[in-house]
Write an enzyme that holds these catalytic residues in place. Sequence first.
Site, PDB file in Angstrom:
ATOM      1  CG  HIS A  18      -1.873  -1.081   1.392  1.00  0.00           C
ATOM      2  ND1 HIS A  18      -1.994  -1.838   2.536  1.00  0.00           N
ATOM      3  CD2 HIS A  18      -2.789  -1.580   0.529  1.00  0.00           C
ATOM      4  CE1 HIS A  18      -2.965  -2.736   2.373  1.00  0.00           C
ATOM      5  NE2 HIS A  18      -3.447  -2.621   1.163  1.00  0.00           N
ATOM      6  CE  LYS A  42     -13.102  -6.612   3.305  1.00  0.00           C
ATOM      7  NZ  LYS A  42     -12.026  -5.990   2.539  1.00  0.00           N
ATOM      8  NE  ARG A  91      -2.696  -7.325  -4.390  1.00  0.00           N
ATOM      9  CZ  ARG A  91      -3.421  -7.881  -3.438  1.00  0.00           C
ATOM     10  NH1 ARG A  91      -2.821  -8.332  -2.367  1.00  0.00           N
ATOM     11  NH2 ARG A  91      -4.724  -7.968  -3.559  1.00  0.00           N
ATOM     12  CB  SER A 129      -3.947  -6.636   4.984  1.00  0.00           C
ATOM     13  OG  SER A 129      -3.564  -5.441   4.372  1.00  0.00           O
TER      14      SER A 129
END
Length: 173
Positions: A18, A42, A91, A129
């Site tokens: 990030h 979440k 990514r 993460s």
Amino acid sequence: MTKPVVYAGSFDPITNGHADIIRRAARVFGAVRVVVFNSPCKRPLFTVQERMDLIRQNTADIPGVSVDSFGGLLVDYLEQNGLNVVVRGVRGPADAEAEAAYAHANRLLNPDIEIVWLPADPSLCFVSSSAVRESFSYGRELPGYVSEQTARALRAKIAAVSSSRHTKGPETK
Ligand code: COA
């Protein structure tokens, strides 16, 4: 004044991946607003405030970075703040596919929004993460995935979570 580009995410916690996107977005756009979205779906490890503090610490040397939080849709945040450009880090092919759907949905909601992709640095393509949270929770640290500040916060948070579990005692039915 330059209108910031928005970089939205959960940032639970901010990783070196990030931070790389924020640094490069600041170079391209002049100003970046990093927005922590609080998704009700979440169950985050860090509170919104802790995630914002970690983002500030990790980007203290990058000019033009501001940090905010929001609970709701990205389009609503953009409209309420008079902003319309969003940056996303990609990514690899899996991210590109998901990001295409994300961009399409957001542009259906508001066609003035532009979503710009930056390819992740190859050395950071496997950073996530959840991998960081999982490895730290078992006492193992993934070298190069997070800064020392984030690693310290992870160690402290995981120690606090596990001591609160121990003091609660065994679960009863
Ligand atoms: N480097 C390292 N990791 C990266 C990365 C990068 N460049 N880019 C993404 N990631 C990782 C994150 O660490 C995270 O990892 P994890 O899933 O293993 O924990 C994962 O990619 C997803 O990131 P996250 O920020 O959790 O979610 P997201 O990218 O899918 O999007 C929001 C989060 C908040 C931007 C998005 O859900 C959102 O816009 N929410 C608001 C509601 C809304 O408007 N929804 C769209 C309706 S059309």
